[in-house]
Motif scaffolding. Sequence first.
Motif, short mmCIF file in Angstrom:
data_model
loop_
_atom_site.label_atom_id
_atom_site.label_comp_id
_atom_site.label_asym_id
_atom_site.label_seq_id
_atom_site.Cartn_x
_atom_site.Cartn_y
_atom_site.Cartn_z
N ASP A 198 34.28 -6.69 -37.92
CA ASP A 198 34.92 -6.83 -36.62
C ASP A 198 33.86 -6.64 -35.55
O ASP A 198 33.38 -5.53 -35.34
N VAL A 199 33.46 -7.72 -34.90
CA VAL A 199 32.37 -7.64 -33.93
C VAL A 199 32.72 -6.80 -32.73
O VAL A 199 31.84 -6.39 -31.97
N SER A 200 34.00 -6.54 -32.49
CA SER A 200 34.39 -5.72 -31.35
C SER A 200 34.19 -4.23 -31.62
O SER A 200 34.25 -3.42 -30.71
N THR A 201 33.94 -3.87 -32.87
CA THR A 201 33.73 -2.47 -33.22
C THR A 201 32.25 -2.15 -33.12
O THR A 201 31.43 -2.83 -33.69
N ASN A 202 31.96 -1.07 -32.38
CA ASN A 202 30.57 -0.66 -32.23
C ASN A 202 30.24 0.36 -33.31
O ASN A 202 30.50 1.54 -33.17
N TYR A 203 29.71 -0.11 -34.42
CA TYR A 203 29.44 0.76 -35.55
C TYR A 203 28.28 1.70 -35.25
O TYR A 203 27.32 1.35 -34.58
N LYS A 204 28.39 2.88 -35.79
CA LYS A 204 27.31 3.85 -35.74
C LYS A 204 26.74 4.02 -37.15
O LYS A 204 27.46 3.97 -38.13
N LYS A 205 25.45 4.26 -37.22
CA LYS A 205 24.82 4.58 -38.50
C LYS A 205 24.04 5.87 -38.34
O LYS A 205 23.34 6.06 -37.34
N LEU A 206 24.14 6.73 -39.31
CA LEU A 206 23.38 7.96 -39.35
C LEU A 206 22.57 8.00 -40.63
O LEU A 206 23.06 7.62 -41.69
N THR A 207 21.35 8.48 -40.54
CA THR A 207 20.50 8.65 -41.71
C THR A 207 19.66 9.90 -41.53
O THR A 207 19.26 10.21 -40.42
N TYR A 208 19.41 10.63 -42.60
CA TYR A 208 18.45 11.72 -42.52
C TYR A 208 17.56 11.69 -43.75
O TYR A 208 17.90 11.14 -44.78
N MET A 209 16.37 12.28 -43.59
CA MET A 209 15.45 12.44 -44.70
C MET A 209 14.90 13.85 -44.66
O MET A 209 14.72 14.42 -43.59
N GLU B 224 9.22 18.69 -46.98
CA GLU B 224 9.06 20.09 -47.34
C GLU B 224 9.68 21.05 -46.32
O GLU B 224 10.49 21.90 -46.65
N ASN B 225 9.25 20.95 -45.07
CA ASN B 225 9.75 21.87 -44.06
C ASN B 225 10.20 21.14 -42.80
O ASN B 225 10.22 21.69 -41.71
N VAL B 226 10.52 19.86 -42.97
CA VAL B 226 10.84 19.01 -41.83
C VAL B 226 12.02 18.11 -42.19
O VAL B 226 12.16 17.68 -43.33
N THR B 227 12.87 17.85 -41.19
CA THR B 227 13.97 16.90 -41.36
C THR B 227 13.80 15.76 -40.36
O THR B 227 13.52 15.99 -39.19
N GLY B 228 13.97 14.53 -40.83
CA GLY B 228 14.02 13.37 -39.96
C GLY B 228 15.47 12.93 -39.81
O GLY B 228 16.22 12.90 -40.79
N PHE B 229 15.86 12.58 -38.59
CA PHE B 229 17.26 12.26 -38.30
C PHE B 229 17.32 11.00 -37.46
O PHE B 229 16.52 10.81 -36.54
N MET B 230 18.28 10.11 -37.76
CA MET B 230 18.43 8.85 -37.04
C MET B 230 19.89 8.57 -36.74
O MET B 230 20.75 8.76 -37.59
N ILE B 231 20.17 8.15 -35.51
CA ILE B 231 21.48 7.63 -35.11
C ILE B 231 21.23 6.30 -34.42
O ILE B 231 20.36 6.19 -33.57
N THR B 232 22.01 5.28 -34.77
CA THR B 232 21.83 3.98 -34.13
C THR B 232 23.15 3.25 -34.02
O THR B 232 24.07 3.47 -34.82
N ASP B 233 23.28 2.41 -33.00
CA ASP B 233 24.40 1.49 -32.90
C ASP B 233 23.89 0.21 -32.25
O ASP B 233 22.68 -0.04 -32.23
N ASP B 234 24.77 -0.61 -31.71
CA ASP B 234 24.35 -1.89 -31.16
C ASP B 234 23.50 -1.75 -29.91
O ASP B 234 22.73 -2.64 -29.56
N ALA B 235 23.62 -0.62 -29.19
CA ALA B 235 22.95 -0.46 -27.91
C ALA B 235 21.64 0.30 -28.01
O ALA B 235 20.73 0.06 -27.21
N TYR B 236 21.52 1.21 -28.93
CA TYR B 236 20.34 2.07 -28.97
C TYR B 236 20.04 2.49 -30.40
O TYR B 236 20.85 2.35 -31.32
N ALA B 237 18.83 3.05 -30.57
CA ALA B 237 18.45 3.70 -31.83
C ALA B 237 17.71 4.97 -31.45
O ALA B 237 16.83 4.96 -30.58
N PHE B 238 18.07 6.06 -32.08
CA PHE B 238 17.44 7.35 -31.80
C PHE B 238 16.89 7.94 -33.10
O PHE B 238 17.58 8.00 -34.11
N TYR B 239 15.63 8.34 -33.06
CA TYR B 239 14.97 8.97 -34.19
C TYR B 239 14.38 10.29 -33.73
O TYR B 239 13.84 10.37 -32.62
#
Length: 537
Positions: free
Chosen positions: A474-485, A488-503
């Motif tokens: 459904d193209v009218s739905t603005n999907y969000k995606k979350l990912t983490y990695m 050893e002592n660090v976490t990487g985090f990502m949030i993205t949708d159609d308008a932006y991507a944040f890492y």
Amino acid sequence: MEQPHFLKVASKSAASLLSSASAPPPNSTTEATTAINYENVNSEIQSIRNGSPLTQFDNSSVASELHLSDYIEDLPFLPANIRNTQGSSNGSSYLPLYKNPLGLKEDEYFHQCIHISKASDEIQFHHKLKQFFIFSTAGKPIYSMNGSDDVVLGYMGILTTILSTFQEDLHKDLHSVKIGDEVKIIALNRAPIVLIAITKLNHETDSFLKSQLYLLYSYLLSILSKTAIDKHFNNGLNYDLRRILNPLDIENLDELCMKMTFGLPNGFDFYLSQLFSCQQSIKVRYTLRTKMNKILKTYKDEDLLFTILAKSNVVINFIRNKSHNLSDHDLRLLLFIVKSMKSKEEDLWMPLCMPEFNNHGFLYVFVRTWGQKSLILISGNKNSFYKLKEIASGIILTAKRAQNSEFLSNFERELSTPISSQIPFVVKHFLYINKSLNQFISSETPYNNRDFVLQMIKYYTQLKNNKSNIQVKDVSTNYKKLTYMKWENVTGFMITDDAYAFYCIINDDLDSRKLIDVSLSIIKWCKKNQSRLFRNG
């Protein structure tokens, strides 16, 4: 090598699946532990309870704006307060992230495996993590990232034979070869020139390596043009192109190889720009940027195609003729070349081919140093030097006179103010991409910190590659995606949708709730300051 485990969460009812994803043990190594996709996110508004005291923002509306409220409690498996118990106690070493079978110390490892060496030492040549070769289709060497001719010539001959075999026997070009889990070879055939990348870095994808080769090829086009290259080889396929390359060109190719692969020296932002295929931006108050645009637009001329105000490798203002434009790729290459040649205060005048604008002809570039900025004027007329020089003088004089010089001093102050002073970051580093403008803003990198950069290179590249695809029905739905990695002592985090991507890359001092809080707060700040952070056009 352990592969990341992916979970698809279609709705709130699938939350029970999340609890089964276990957190990594304290001594986990360099690979991802999991990735999460959020589809059909519930749009009911709820606030984040117990907002993080680490930020100055009111988080009560942040999660609801991003439609993540219902899912905050479903992230208990994000690593919380896990500290590294092996390796460097302060997390400053990059060696745990890179293969080190010889057990070398950091300085030895950097010298043996990363640093460019043109020596005739074949053993050291084999230890390098990355190799770039450029040669003609006849096997004539043009450039090698490492090694002297004595070392390199034999390898170029072998590579030429392999390429020819593919073309003659299979009637197609060689694109990619993988040798076990250790080595990957990527080829780019731009006859009469062939480019090869050989990497031992498992975080580099085929497409990213292809983009690196394309940038090296574009550099050759920018200084020579496709027409000139073809002309030289039409006179004989055995032509030695090195005859028309000067020492600065070889230095620039070396620097491009290091920036594209390791973000060194002082090239981490350049690496991010290449990795995410977008332009870096710089924070300037909207009124100041608009005022500077008006000053630049005041000086129009039929010979003037583009007016660019830049700081280092970042475009601040970009004024163009309505019928012409420069791609992000051409701009990145232009600013790199200008910076490499503009070592003195004198005006610079040079012909450059912009490969994606017109790879068969030259544009003529005038550059004047203006404080901490570069004023770049581009014309298609090779006789326009004095005209552009006069325009540059007029622009600078007008800016100095604007509002009794307060405008220019305020503008300079903005350029000197780090983003980290604008917002209380508790992350090691963050990156925010405005997708509609294809521009990114990021926190500052510790100046000339080799260890920090080599860590961030690995973190960001793996985090970007760890994103999984969502099939949007459904193209009218603005999907969000979350990912983490998790490392050893660090976490990487990502949030993205159609308008932006944040890492963001963050130490394990925060639990999952606070990590989400901090991330959403920075996103809200970026959205609120969008007109200051990004330029239009």
